[in-house]
Design a protein around this motif. Structure first.
Motif, PDB file in Angstrom:
ATOM      1  N   GLU A   1       0.859  -1.191   0.000  1.00  0.00           N
ATOM      2  CA  GLU A   1       0.000   0.000   0.000  1.00  0.00           C
ATOM      3  C   GLU A   1       0.893   1.239   0.000  1.00  0.00           C
ATOM      4  O   GLU A   1       2.032   1.189   0.443  1.00  0.00           O
ATOM      5  CB  GLU A   1      -0.909   0.000   1.242  1.00  0.00           C
ATOM      6  CG  GLU A   1      -0.129  -0.061   2.545  1.00  0.00           C
ATOM      7  CD  GLU A   1      -1.005  -0.128   3.796  1.00  0.00           C
ATOM      8  OE1 GLU A   1      -2.186   0.211   3.708  1.00  0.00           O
ATOM      9  OE2 GLU A   1      -0.475  -0.506   4.856  1.00  0.00           O
ATOM     10  N   ASP A   2       0.347   2.339  -0.514  1.00  0.00           N
ATOM     11  CA  ASP A   2       1.059   3.608  -0.387  1.00  0.00           C
ATOM     12  C   ASP A   2       1.025   4.020   1.076  1.00  0.00           C
ATOM     13  O   ASP A   2       0.093   3.685   1.808  1.00  0.00           O
ATOM     14  CB  ASP A   2       0.367   4.694  -1.220  1.00  0.00           C
ATOM     15  CG  ASP A   2       0.581   4.507  -2.725  1.00  0.00           C
ATOM     16  OD1 ASP A   2       1.465   3.719  -3.113  1.00  0.00           O
ATOM     17  OD2 ASP A   2      -0.150   5.156  -3.497  1.00  0.00           O
TER      18      ASP A   2
ATOM     19  N   ALA B   1      10.379   3.824   2.857  1.00  0.00           N
ATOM     20  CA  ALA B   1      10.597   3.692   1.406  1.00  0.00           C
ATOM     21  C   ALA B   1      11.668   2.629   1.130  1.00  0.00           C
ATOM     22  O   ALA B   1      11.544   1.835   0.181  1.00  0.00           O
ATOM     23  CB  ALA B   1      10.996   5.041   0.813  1.00  0.00           C
TER      24      ALA B   1
ATOM     25  N   LYS C   1      10.197  -0.744   1.413  1.00  0.00           N
ATOM     26  CA  LYS C   1       9.438  -1.103   0.205  1.00  0.00           C
ATOM     27  C   LYS C   1      10.375  -1.643  -0.867  1.00  0.00           C
ATOM     28  O   LYS C   1      10.075  -2.623  -1.541  1.00  0.00           O
ATOM     29  CB  LYS C   1       8.662   0.106  -0.320  1.00  0.00           C
ATOM     30  CG  LYS C   1       7.495   0.495   0.574  1.00  0.00           C
ATOM     31  CD  LYS C   1       6.374   1.170  -0.195  1.00  0.00           C
ATOM     32  CE  LYS C   1       5.162   1.420   0.681  1.00  0.00           C
ATOM     33  NZ  LYS C   1       4.525   0.181   1.173  1.00  0.00           N
TER      34      LYS C   1
ATOM     35  N   HIS D   1       4.783   0.219  -4.312  1.00  0.00           N
ATOM     36  CA  HIS D   1       3.972   1.340  -3.853  1.00  0.00           C
ATOM     37  C   HIS D   1       4.877   2.486  -3.371  1.00  0.00           C
ATOM     38  O   HIS D   1       6.071   2.287  -3.166  1.00  0.00           O
ATOM     39  CB  HIS D   1       3.021   0.897  -2.729  1.00  0.00           C
ATOM     40  CG  HIS D   1       1.889   0.058  -3.229  1.00  0.00           C
ATOM     41  ND1 HIS D   1       2.043  -1.267  -3.534  1.00  0.00           N
ATOM     42  CD2 HIS D   1       0.598   0.379  -3.502  1.00  0.00           C
ATOM     43  CE1 HIS D   1       0.885  -1.748  -3.967  1.00  0.00           C
ATOM     44  NE2 HIS D   1      -0.012  -0.765  -3.967  1.00  0.00           N
ATOM     45  N   LEU D   2       4.265   3.649  -3.201  1.00  0.00           N
ATOM     46  CA  LEU D   2       5.059   4.842  -2.906  1.00  0.00           C
ATOM     47  C   LEU D   2       4.901   5.314  -1.457  1.00  0.00           C
ATOM     48  O   LEU D   2       3.936   4.942  -0.782  1.00  0.00           O
ATOM     49  CB  LEU D   2       4.634   5.986  -3.839  1.00  0.00           C
ATOM     50  CG  LEU D   2       4.866   5.750  -5.329  1.00  0.00           C
ATOM     51  CD1 LEU D   2       4.229   6.882  -6.135  1.00  0.00           C
ATOM     52  CD2 LEU D   2       6.349   5.627  -5.647  1.00  0.00           C
ATOM     53  N   VAL D   3       5.844   6.121  -1.038  1.00  0.00           N
ATOM     54  CA  VAL D   3       5.772   6.758   0.275  1.00  0.00           C
ATOM     55  C   VAL D   3       5.672   8.270   0.064  1.00  0.00           C
ATOM     56  O   VAL D   3       6.454   8.852  -0.701  1.00  0.00           O
ATOM     57  CB  VAL D   3       7.012   6.413   1.132  1.00  0.00           C
ATOM     58  CG1 VAL D   3       6.994   7.198   2.443  1.00  0.00           C
ATOM     59  CG2 VAL D   3       7.069   4.913   1.398  1.00  0.00           C
ATOM     60  N   PHE D   4       4.687   8.865   0.727  1.00  0.00           N
ATOM     61  CA  PHE D   4       4.486  10.316   0.677  1.00  0.00           C
ATOM     62  C   PHE D   4       4.744  10.888   2.074  1.00  0.00           C
ATOM     63  O   PHE D   4       4.454  10.246   3.077  1.00  0.00           O
ATOM     64  CB  PHE D   4       3.044  10.658   0.271  1.00  0.00           C
ATOM     65  CG  PHE D   4       2.660  10.170  -1.099  1.00  0.00           C
ATOM     66  CD1 PHE D   4       2.252   8.857  -1.308  1.00  0.00           C
ATOM     67  CD2 PHE D   4       2.696  11.041  -2.180  1.00  0.00           C
ATOM     68  CE1 PHE D   4       1.898   8.407  -2.573  1.00  0.00           C
ATOM     69  CE2 PHE D   4       2.344  10.601  -3.456  1.00  0.00           C
ATOM     70  CZ  PHE D   4       1.947   9.284  -3.655  1.00  0.00           C
TER      71      PHE D   4
ATOM     72  N   ASN E   1      11.407   6.232  -4.515  1.00  0.00           N
ATOM     73  CA  ASN E   1       9.990   5.876  -4.334  1.00  0.00           C
ATOM     74  C   ASN E   1       9.368   6.730  -3.235  1.00  0.00           C
ATOM     75  O   ASN E   1       8.410   6.342  -2.596  1.00  0.00           O
ATOM     76  CB  ASN E   1       9.835   4.382  -4.022  1.00  0.00           C
ATOM     77  CG  ASN E   1      10.680   3.924  -2.845  1.00  0.00           C
ATOM     78  OD1 ASN E   1      11.613   4.615  -2.428  1.00  0.00           O
ATOM     79  ND2 ASN E   1      10.367   2.766  -2.297  1.00  0.00           N
TER      80      ASN E   1
ATOM     81  N   LYS F   1       4.262  11.527  -9.179  1.00  0.00           N
ATOM     82  CA  LYS F   1       4.268  10.051  -9.256  1.00  0.00           C
ATOM     83  C   LYS F   1       4.959   9.582 -10.540  1.00  0.00           C
ATOM     84  O   LYS F   1       5.685   8.585 -10.534  1.00  0.00           O
ATOM     85  CB  LYS F   1       2.832   9.521  -9.193  1.00  0.00           C
ATOM     86  CG  LYS F   1       2.253   9.534  -7.787  1.00  0.00           C
ATOM     87  CD  LYS F   1       0.761   9.312  -7.759  1.00  0.00           C
ATOM     88  CE  LYS F   1       0.386   7.854  -7.709  1.00  0.00           C
ATOM     89  NZ  LYS F   1      -1.054   7.684  -7.364  1.00  0.00           N
TER      90      LYS F   1
ATOM     91  N   THR G   1       8.754   9.366 -10.171  1.00  0.00           N
ATOM     92  CA  THR G   1       9.397   8.428  -9.244  1.00  0.00           C
ATOM     93  C   THR G   1      10.068   7.298 -10.044  1.00  0.00           C
ATOM     94  O   THR G   1       9.809   7.137 -11.241  1.00  0.00           O
ATOM     95  CB  THR G   1       8.381   7.806  -8.261  1.00  0.00           C
ATOM     96  OG1 THR G   1       7.366   7.133  -9.012  1.00  0.00           O
ATOM     97  CG2 THR G   1       7.744   8.868  -7.371  1.00  0.00           C
TER      98      THR G   1
END
Lengths: 254, 226
Positions: free
Chosen positions: B6-7, B76, B79, B86-89, B116, B172, B175
């Motif tokens: 999941e993000d 990140a 991951k 998935h990405l990290v914000f 990412n 996005k 990335t």
């Protein structure tokens, strides 16, 4: 490093974060407190170069406050193994423990005397030598010194019980109380400030359950300095001779 | 909710917890009514966000500033280790960037190609004691991130949601190209309420009933579900 370690746990990793004890605790206390301990992250802080025996680098690098800093954090396990074999066993054991751990060890070459195949059980004190006159509770490098002291005391007709308190938190209250109820007095020995260390934790257990005379072999609220490990342990009263003197003193208070 | 597949979002400037909680509740992480327990005894909605009370959607405690960048980078990295695409914000206050830990982390992220991660900066120019440029000047935040090796984008009006959404989409797409991505959003603190804009005075203060009524009257498109 501690922040990144906290983040790694969120993906299910078990990070082992390692540097000198001073920089693994005091320098990053707030990061450990908020991102690891309060956030309940499964980080293993493995701190080398703890205490005075770091030697010549001096007080900037010699932390004598780290056990106190770490044991005060809710949920933090604090372990101070005594030699190479026990450090290795503890490193493996903490990987299986879920929750933050502070594993503290030193720099110098010290006697490697614990059995190579001894399983490490967090929070379970180890009886090294049974005795009847005095209990010596030692942690880290001071365990070997305590054994040397017990041998010398034996020659003077004093029977000392030596227990290796490798886990300072959670403390093995039962092992401590069982022993002190038998001997009636205790000497705690650690390479740490007497404020905030093993000694104070033991004093709390005794004060609550079984008050008994106690002497503290520890540094006396001071910073360290440059020198060889042996010179420093001598000067700051952290060797077998200091333990012997503390035993003779505590026996008079029984 | 185990951080895998999941993000992830990390709020580094934990003191904006009201908006964080508000969004989490409306995205279904917990009942909207629970917002009424904010800062009260026995609440999961602590003054600053924490995992300690088990509030869904919070991944790490924040409030002591400057730690979120490091944690986001760690997540990140996990991951990448897990082969999870998935990405990290993350979201950071601009004043918070005065904390030195950020710059060590920013350096680390570029050096280790943590590509990412999308870090967003709320560049409102205000902090609790005054304008950021008066308290401790941040200067050109975008140029600083670029100098540290990040791919930097800017959103001209960070209070305009269409621009924010378009910016995030663009981010996005940037990335996975060897550089962590940063979005510097120029924003207005207290946007939409005339007496709250152009000042730091409301950084840590709640309006009284009369002020609240005035503020809401200036924002007819509020959610109305509180």
């Amino acid at each position: 490093m501690m922040g990144i370690a906290a983040g790694l746990t969120i993906g299910g990793k078990i990070p082992f974060a390692s540097t000198f004890a001073n920089f693994a605790t005091g320098r990053v206390y707030d990061q450990i407190r908020q991102s690891i301990a309060y956030s309940g992250k499964n980080v293993k802080i493995c701190a080398s170069h703890a205490g005075l025996t770091l030697g010549e680098d001096g007080a900037t690098h010699q932390i004598l406050e780290d056990i106190g800093l770490m044991k005060m954090l809710p949920g933090m396990t604090v372990i101070n193994p005594c030699d190479y074999n026990q450090t290795k066993a503890a490193t493996i054991a903490i990987a299986d423990h879920v929750g933050p751990v502070y594993l503290r060890f030193g720099r110098p070459k010290v006697a490697n005397f614990t059995p190579v195949d001894q399983k490490f059980e967090i929070g379970k004190a180890l009886m090294l030598s049974e005795g009847t006159d005095v209990t010596i509770l030692a942690t880290g490098h001071l365990v070997w010194q305590a054994l040397l002291a017990a041998e010398s005391l034996e020659n003077q007709g004093i029977s000392a019980e030596v227990i290796n308190i490798h886990t300072i938190k959670p403390l093995d209250d039962k092992a401590i109380l069982d022993s002190v109820k038998k001997t009636g007095c205790v000497v705690t020995s650690e390479e740490h400030n007497y404020l905030g260390g093993l000694g104070e934790s033991v004093a709390r257990v005794l004060a609550t359950h079984h008050p008994a005379p106690q002497e503290f072999v520890a540094t006396q609220d001071t910073f360290g300095e440059s020198g060889t490990p042996e010179q420093l342990m001598e000067k700051y009263g952290l060797n077998n001779k200091a333990i012997e003197a503390a035993v003779l003193k505590v026996l008079k208070r029984k | 909710m185990d951080g895998k597949g999941e993000d992830l979002f990390f709020l580094s400037n934990g003191h904006i917890s009201p908006v964080f909680y508000s969004v989490l509740a409306r995205r279904g992480y917990f009942p909207i009514e629970e917002l009424n327990t904010f800062r009260l005894i026995n609440s999961r909605l602590q003054g600053h966000p924490t995992t300690h009370e088990g509030l869904p959607g919070v991944r790490v405690a924040s409030g002591s500033l400057g730690q979120g960048m490091s944690v986001a980078i760690g997540a990140a990295l996990a991951k990448k280790l897990n082969g999870d695409d998935h990405l990290v914000f993350s979201l950071h206050g601009d004043g918070e960037l005065q904390e030195g830990q950020n710059w060590e982390a920013i350096m680390y992220a570029a050096g280790n190609k943590v590509d990412n991660l999308i870090a967003t900066v709320d560049r409102n120019g205000q902090q609790i004691d005054g304008a950021t440029e008066d308290v401790l000047p941040l200067g050109d935040v975008s140029e600083k991130f670029r100098a540290f090796g990040w791919d930097v984008m800017e959103i001209e009006d960070g209070n305009n949601l269409e621009q924010v959404i378009a910016g995030l989409k663009e981010a996005k797409s940037r990335t996975g190209k060897g550089k962590p991505v940063c979005i510097v959003m120029t924003t207005m603190m207290g946007n939409g309420v005339d007496f709250m804009m152009h000042t730091h005075a409301w950084h840590g203060k709640a309006p009284n009933d009369e002020q609240l009524a005035t503020a809401l009257a200036q924002n007819p498109e509020t959610l109305g579900d509180y």
